[in-house]
Structures are given as structure tokens and as C-alpha cells.
Design an enzyme around this catalytic site. Structure first.
Site, PDB file in Angstrom:
ATOM      1  N   ASP A 251      37.794  40.283  37.201  1.00  0.00           N
ATOM      2  CA  ASP A 251      37.507  41.696  36.931  1.00  0.00           C
ATOM      3  C   ASP A 251      38.136  42.209  35.641  1.00  0.00           C
ATOM      4  O   ASP A 251      37.679  43.202  35.073  1.00  0.00           O
ATOM      5  CB  ASP A 251      38.008  42.566  38.092  1.00  0.00           C
TER       6      ASP A 251
ATOM      7  N   ASP B  98      39.104  46.669  34.163  1.00  0.00           N
ATOM      8  CA  ASP B  98      38.749  47.261  35.452  1.00  0.00           C
ATOM      9  C   ASP B  98      39.893  48.134  35.947  1.00  0.00           C
ATOM     10  O   ASP B  98      40.065  49.249  35.498  1.00  0.00           O
ATOM     11  CB  ASP B  98      38.399  46.150  36.445  1.00  0.00           C
TER      12      ASP B  98
ATOM     13  N   ASP C 152      45.382  46.576  41.113  1.00  0.00           N
ATOM     14  CA  ASP C 152      44.513  46.612  42.286  1.00  0.00           C
ATOM     15  C   ASP C 152      45.079  45.712  43.367  1.00  0.00           C
ATOM     16  O   ASP C 152      45.580  44.613  43.072  1.00  0.00           O
ATOM     17  CB  ASP C 152      43.097  46.143  41.943  1.00  0.00           C
TER      18      ASP C 152
ATOM     19  N   ARG D 291      41.775  57.654  40.294  1.00  0.00           N
ATOM     20  CA  ARG D 291      42.332  56.566  41.106  1.00  0.00           C
ATOM     21  C   ARG D 291      43.823  56.350  40.837  1.00  0.00           C
ATOM     22  O   ARG D 291      44.232  55.301  40.342  1.00  0.00           O
ATOM     23  CB  ARG D 291      41.568  55.259  40.888  1.00  0.00           C
TER      24      ARG D 291
END
Length: 431
Positions: A229, A253, A257, A309
Site C-alpha cells: 500500500d 496510503d 495502519d 483519519r
């Protein structure tokens, strides 16, 4: 009327005096004095809209300017800040000889991450990454794939452009203290189905996608990697992971994460800037293994150029505590699939755009569903019109699983986060 105007002028005079005093008194005390002054002004003249609006504008601007100045100050004293991680090790002038002591300073859900505490020191001397299948001894890739615990440090300042993802093996610490280390311009770090990882004190930025290549992940195994990613740090099925005091920006990305059943994670003291989708915690709404995920997000500075986010959560339990949010374009904290979000003691400075002042975003569900999700705000400081949309019944059992440390007052967030990001540490002096 004249008496009232005189009192108002006194408030203005006091505020202007405080603006000039912000370098002369302790930062946390200055913030508290300004906050009290703002409160008194509002309650003394609740109908004086223009006075309060003017004051609120200056208040927000002055806090932002003072915080930035504080972060730029090379003379910042790290001892006794109230940040439990920093107070644990940064006051030691001999930190270089006691590097592995850092592993005992972790907090939150990732506090049991030992990294390479029980192993040898490995010194990275070579910044190259020519062969991801047969890495050269002395390179970062050669260090992280070894089977035994290792505490990995750097011989000098380095910019490491990885050819493929850096696949870490269990029980490793990457410790950038004492050097200016950048992982940038290529694929970055992947923590996949491993445990006990500490990533500390490095700069991670401009991360790109990699893959369609063979990459080694241990001395005895290498395999084919599909397209990645382009995350800064990708945690995939990992546990007991601590990412601390890193500076992250501009990845393909996400910056950090955590998906596919990852848990026992602490993300702390990082400085995050210039990115869209900052942090995804939870793979998808249908991936139920993330229901056991527990993540602590503490003492980070979410800075300029961020969009959304911070984090975006699914299913699990998330403790967002004592962070400084000075910029977002869409929202700060969001989620879907019934996550439990416990927001405590953070400072949220909303953008000037009137349509984007909400801190939260309940995603991919109608209100009839998300109204049952347990999201709460306790002791958060809302500035420039920021507001948090709480939901749920406040079930104590859910919030117990989303509580990992005691929150400090939001009035001291600027002090707690003043050292966020990769530190400049010199041998023989406090870091």
C-alpha cells in the site's frame, strides 16, 4: 455602562500582557491563565458577541503560536513534564549507555512490547538496500530479519531508501536516537504476523508502493510480495507494538495502519504532518477479528496539512488521550462497525471552515445504528468551534476495555506534546 467597559478594557489589557509573558513563565501555567481569563470574559459578558469573538480568535492564534514556539525551542527541558514516557528516560544524560531502558518506559496497550531489550546491540553502518533477498551485513534490512532479539542503532546520520518493504522479525527495536535517520523515498516498514516491536526516533516520509518481488523476512525464509500500500508503518496481524517519537509525513496510503487482528499497540509522541488518510485501525467492516483490537494513541501532535483519519477505527477499543490536534480538513476521529472510542484530555483546534468543525465522523451507517456506538469525550478542550458528537449508552465495560492510562488535564497538552516527533539527542547530555 462606563464601569462595564472599563472592566472589559482590563480584561483586554490582561490578555495582551499574557501574550507578552508566554516566554517568561512556564508554558503550562501560561495556558491555564489564558484559559481562565477566557472563561471569565465569556461569563461576565455572554451577550458581548464581538468582544468574545475577537478574544476567542486571539486566544486560538496565541495558543497555536506559543505551542509552535515551544516546539522549536532547543532549550526545552524534558524533565518533569508529566509525560510519563519522556520523564522515564529523557532526564538521563547517559541515555546512550542505557538505551534498552527505554523498553521499560512504554505505556498504554502496547506497554509490554519489549522489542530487542533482551538482545545484543546491532549497529547499522550501511544505508544501502541493494538486494532484499540477500541483504548485506551492516544494513538495516539485515538487522531486522534476524531471529534473535536485537536493539538496532545507527552509526551516523542516514537516509535509507528501501528497495522493497522492510519486513521485520519479532523482538526488534529500531532506535534512531543520536543520529538523524530517515526512511524515505521507497517502500517503508511492515510489521506482519510478528510480535514485540519498538520503532523509536526515526523520520518516515515519502513512502511509496513496492512489491511484485521477492523479499526476505528471516535468515531461513524469503517469499513473493504482492503490491504493497505504501504505508509508513503497516501493522498486519502484529501484537505488542510501540511506535514512539517518530516524525511521519506524506506517504502513499496511511502513515500508521493496523489491520488483520493486530492488537496491544501504543502510538505515542509522534509528529504527523502533510497527509490525507493518516491512521487506519481495523481492516474492514466485515473483518470481525479486529473486534479484539486495543490501541492507545497518546501525546501525539497531529499537525499541519492533515486531512482525516486521526484515527479511523473499526470494531475494537481505542484510547485517544492527551493528543494535540492543530489541523484537520475533514474530521479528526472517525469510525465504523461499532468501535469503542474513549477520547480524554485532548486539545482540538478546529479549522476556520464552518463546515468542518466537527471532531468526529460516524461513517458507513445511519444515525439509527451509530447512535448505539460507544464514543465519548471527557475533559477534551474544544477550540475555534470544535465539537465532538458523542454516542452510545456509556457502558462501563466497553470503556474499561478502551482505557489504558490516566489522562492529564487538556490544559497541559502543549507541555506533554512539546517534544513530539524524532528528537535531537546528543551523547553525554539529556535528550
Amino acid at each position: 455602562m462606563e464601569k462595564e467597559r472599563k472592566k472589559e478594557r482590563e480584561f483586554v489589557f490582561e490578555f495582551r500582557s499574557l501574550m507578552f509573558e508566554n516566554k517568561k513563565i512556564p508554558h503550562y501555567l501560561w495556558i491555564e491563565r489564558v484559559s481562565v481569563l477566557r472563561f471569565n470574559l465569556f461569563h461576565q459578558w455572554p451577550l458581548h458577541f464581538f468582544s468574545f469573538f475577537w478574544f476567542n480568535f486571539l486566544y486560538c492564534r496565541s495558543i497555536t503560536n506559543a505551542t509552535m514556539a515551544k516546539r522549536r525551542s532547543s532549550g526545552f527541558l524534558s524533565c518533569g513534564t508529566g509525560n510519563p514516557i519522556d520523564d522515564c528516560w529523557r532526564c538521563d544524560p547517559h541515555w546512550e549507555k542505557n538505551r534498552r531502558r527505554l523498553a521499560d518506559c512504554a505505556i498504554g496497550f502496547g506497554k509490554h512490547a519489549t522489542g530487542g531489550r533482551d538482545g545484543k546491540i546491532y549497529v547499522v553502518t550501511d544505508s544501502s538496500d541493494h538486494d532484499p533477498v540477500n541483504p548485506k551485513p551492516g544494513t538495516l534490512r539485515h538487522a531486522v530479519i534476524q531471529d534473535e532479539p536485537l536493539w538496532i542503532i545507527f552509526a551516523r546520520d542516514m537516509k535509507i531508501k528501501l528497495k522493497e518493504e522492510l519486513l521485520m522479525n519479532s523482538f526488534k527495536t529500531i532506535d534512531g536516537r543520536g543520529a538523524d535517520v530517515h526512511i524515505a523515498g521507497g517502500p517503508c516498514i511492515t510489521v506482519q504476523y510478528v510480535t514485540n516491536i519498538i520503532i523509536h526516533g526515526i523520520n518516515i516520509h515519502d513512502c511509496k508502493r513496492g512489491g511484485n518481488a521477492y523479499v526476505r523476512d528471516s535468515p531461513s525464509h524469503y517469499g513473493w510480495r504482492t503490491i504493497s500500500d505504501g504505508d509508513g508503518v503497516s501493522i498486519f496481524g502484529g501484537s505488542h507494538v510501540w511506535v514512539d517519537h517518530c516524525s511521519l509525513s506524506n506517504c502513499n496510503d496511511g502513515m500508521i495502519d493496523a489491520i488483520h487482528g493486530s492488537t496491544a499497540i501504543t502510538i505515542s509522541n509522534n509528529y504527523l504532518t502533510h497527509h490525507n488518510k493518516v491512521m487506519l485501525l481495523g481492516h474492514s467492516d466485515t473483518y470481525k477479528r479486529d473486534k479484539n483490537m486495543q490501541v492507545t494513541i497518546a501525546f501525539n501532535h497531529f499537525g499541519e496539512g492533515l486531512v482525516q483519519r486521526m484515527p479511523r477505527c473499526r470494531h475494537g477499543y481505542f484510547h485517544v488521550v492527551n493528543n494535540d490536534y492543530t489541523h484537520w480538513e475533514m474530521y479528526a476521529i472517525g469510525g465504523s462497525a461499532d468501535p469503542t472510542i474513549n477520547s480524554q484530555g485532548n486539545r482540538f483546534l478546529a479549522p476556520n471552515d464552518a463546515d468542518n468543525k466537527e471532531v468526529t465522523k460516524h461513517e458507513d451507517a445511519p444515525q439509527s445504528q451509530w447512535k448505539h456506538w460507544n464514543w465519548r469525550s471527557e475533559g477534551d478542550l474544544m477550540l475555534n468551534g470544535a465539537f465532538f458528537t458523542a454516542s452510545g449508552t456509556g457502558a462501563s465495560s466497553s470503556y474499561a476495555k478502551a482505557s489504558s492510562l490516566g489522562a492529564r488535564p487538556s490544559s497541559v497538552v502543549s507541555t506533554l506534546t512539546a517534544g513530539a516527533g524524532a528528537l535531537v539527542c546528543k551523547k553525554g547530555s539529556r535528550c
